[in-house]
Design a protein around this motif. Structure first.
Motif, PDB file in Angstrom:
ATOM      1  N   GLY A  51      24.235 -69.744  52.272  1.00  0.00           N
ATOM      2  CA  GLY A  51      24.519 -69.839  53.695  1.00  0.00           C
ATOM      3  C   GLY A  51      25.556 -70.918  53.928  1.00  0.00           C
ATOM      4  N   GLN A  52      25.981 -71.061  55.141  1.00  0.00           N
ATOM      5  CA  GLN A  52      27.031 -72.018  55.451  1.00  0.00           C
ATOM      6  C   GLN A  52      26.515 -73.440  55.259  1.00  0.00           C
ATOM      7  N   ALA A  53      27.092 -74.152  54.310  1.00  0.00           N
ATOM      8  CA  ALA A  53      26.745 -75.529  53.956  1.00  0.00           C
ATOM      9  C   ALA A  53      25.273 -75.663  53.587  1.00  0.00           C
ATOM     10  N   GLY A  54      24.706 -74.614  53.008  1.00  0.00           N
ATOM     11  CA  GLY A  54      23.293 -74.627  52.645  1.00  0.00           C
ATOM     12  C   GLY A  54      23.005 -75.433  51.390  1.00  0.00           C
ATOM     13  N   CYS A  55      24.000 -75.633  50.554  1.00  0.00           N
ATOM     14  CA  CYS A  55      23.786 -76.337  49.288  1.00  0.00           C
ATOM     15  C   CYS A  55      24.104 -77.826  49.387  1.00  0.00           C
ATOM     16  N   ASN A  56      24.542 -78.276  50.535  1.00  0.00           N
ATOM     17  CA  ASN A  56      24.865 -79.692  50.700  1.00  0.00           C
ATOM     18  C   ASN A  56      23.593 -80.524  50.818  1.00  0.00           C
ATOM     19  N   ALA A  57      23.625 -81.703  50.261  1.00  0.00           N
ATOM     20  CA  ALA A  57      22.514 -82.639  50.413  1.00  0.00           C
ATOM     21  C   ALA A  57      22.613 -83.292  51.785  1.00  0.00           C
ATOM     22  N   PRO A  58      21.489 -83.510  52.443  1.00  0.00           N
ATOM     23  CA  PRO A  58      21.546 -84.130  53.774  1.00  0.00           C
ATOM     24  C   PRO A  58      22.031 -85.576  53.691  1.00  0.00           C
ATOM     25  N   ILE A  59      22.746 -85.994  54.703  1.00  0.00           N
ATOM     26  CA  ILE A  59      23.259 -87.360  54.767  1.00  0.00           C
ATOM     27  C   ILE A  59      22.172 -88.250  55.344  1.00  0.00           C
ATOM     28  N   SER A  60      21.904 -89.341  54.656  1.00  0.00           N
ATOM     29  CA  SER A  60      20.856 -90.256  55.090  1.00  0.00           C
ATOM     30  C   SER A  60      21.320 -91.057  56.296  1.00  0.00           C
ATOM     31  N   LYS A  61      20.496 -91.128  57.304  1.00  0.00           N
ATOM     32  CA  LYS A  61      20.799 -91.909  58.512  1.00  0.00           C
ATOM     33  C   LYS A  61      20.269 -93.340  58.398  1.00  0.00           C
ATOM     34  N   ASN A  62      19.567 -93.610  57.314  1.00  0.00           N
ATOM     35  CA  ASN A  62      18.954 -94.910  57.114  1.00  0.00           C
ATOM     36  C   ASN A  62      20.022 -95.911  56.693  1.00  0.00           C
ATOM     37  N   GLU A  63      20.139 -97.002  57.415  1.00  0.00           N
ATOM     38  CA  GLU A  63      21.162 -97.989  57.122  1.00  0.00           C
ATOM     39  C   GLU A  63      20.544 -99.308  56.649  1.00  0.00           C
ATOM     40  N   LYS A  64      19.480 -99.231  55.862  1.00  0.00           N
ATOM     41  CA  LYS A  64      18.874-100.455  55.341  1.00  0.00           C
ATOM     42  C   LYS A  64      19.813-101.099  54.334  1.00  0.00           C
ATOM     43  N   LYS A  65      19.868-102.414  54.387  1.00  0.00           N
ATOM     44  CA  LYS A  65      20.679-103.127  53.416  1.00  0.00           C
ATOM     45  C   LYS A  65      19.819-103.455  52.204  1.00  0.00           C
ATOM     46  N   MET A  66      20.412-103.298  51.049  1.00  0.00           N
ATOM     47  CA  MET A  66      19.700-103.597  49.806  1.00  0.00           C
ATOM     48  C   MET A  66      19.620-105.106  49.619  1.00  0.00           C
ATOM     49  N   GLU A  67      18.467-105.557  49.156  1.00  0.00           N
ATOM     50  CA  GLU A  67      18.317-106.976  48.846  1.00  0.00           C
ATOM     51  C   GLU A  67      18.931-107.241  47.481  1.00  0.00           C
ATOM     52  N   ASP A  68      19.402-108.462  47.300  1.00  0.00           N
ATOM     53  CA  ASP A  68      19.957-108.825  46.002  1.00  0.00           C
ATOM     54  C   ASP A  68      18.838-108.868  44.968  1.00  0.00           C
ATOM     55  N   ILE A  69      19.106-108.309  43.825  1.00  0.00           N
ATOM     56  CA  ILE A  69      18.125-108.295  42.754  1.00  0.00           C
ATOM     57  C   ILE A  69      18.406-109.477  41.835  1.00  0.00           C
ATOM     58  N   THR A  70      17.370-110.216  41.529  1.00  0.00           N
ATOM     59  CA  THR A  70      17.522-111.340  40.606  1.00  0.00           C
ATOM     60  C   THR A  70      16.951-110.951  39.255  1.00  0.00           C
ATOM     61  N   TYR A  71      17.636-111.362  38.218  1.00  0.00           N
ATOM     62  CA  TYR A  71      17.216-111.042  36.857  1.00  0.00           C
ATOM     63  C   TYR A  71      16.871-112.327  36.133  1.00  0.00           C
ATOM     64  N   GLU A  72      15.885-112.229  35.267  1.00  0.00           N
ATOM     65  CA  GLU A  72      15.480-113.378  34.462  1.00  0.00           C
ATOM     66  C   GLU A  72      15.806-113.056  33.016  1.00  0.00           C
ATOM     67  N   GLU A  73      16.538-113.954  32.377  1.00  0.00           N
ATOM     68  CA  GLU A  73      16.940-113.741  30.999  1.00  0.00           C
ATOM     69  C   GLU A  73      15.792-114.103  30.063  1.00  0.00           C
ATOM     70  N   VAL A  74      15.489-113.158  29.166  1.00  0.00           N
ATOM     71  CA  VAL A  74      14.382-113.373  28.232  1.00  0.00           C
ATOM     72  C   VAL A  74      14.979-113.604  26.836  1.00  0.00           C
ATOM     73  N   HIS A  75      14.458-114.679  26.141  1.00  0.00           N
ATOM     74  CA  HIS A  75      14.946-114.994  24.783  1.00  0.00           C
ATOM     75  C   HIS A  75      13.958-114.604  23.744  1.00  0.00           C
TER      76      HIS A  75
END
Length: 79
Positions: free
Chosen positions: A55-79
């Motif tokens: 169908g017309q544009a039936g295979c398109n993925a829906p566009i997310s309306k959610n505008e949440k900002k991602m938090e910065d991810i912190t990494y811990e170095e393991v030795h």
């Protein structure tokens, strides 16, 4: 005002699909194969109406309306 699907958004692939559909339609008439004529009519209508298998544009993925900002991810170095 809504755009007319027959007159808008023509590209090279859509023109090629129309040409192939008309070719199948003509070949069906020449060969007298009415099932081929039916298939050619189907393949000619699909580019004219700008629809595909889904169908017309039936295979398109829906566009997310959610505008949440991602938090910065912190990494811990393991030795």
């Amino acid at each position: 005002m809504k755009k007319n699907p027959i007159l808008s958004d023509w590209n090279m692939l859509r023109i090629l699909r129309l040409f192939l559909g008309i070719s199948i339609l003509i070949q069906g008439f020449v060969a007298g194969e009415w099932l081929l004529v039916l298939g050619g009519a189907l393949f000619s209508l699909m580019p004219l109406l700008n629809i595909g298998c889904c169908g017309q544009a039936g295979c398109n993925a829906p566009i997310s309306k959610n505008e949440k900002k991602m938090e910065d991810i912190t990494y811990e170095e393991v030795h």
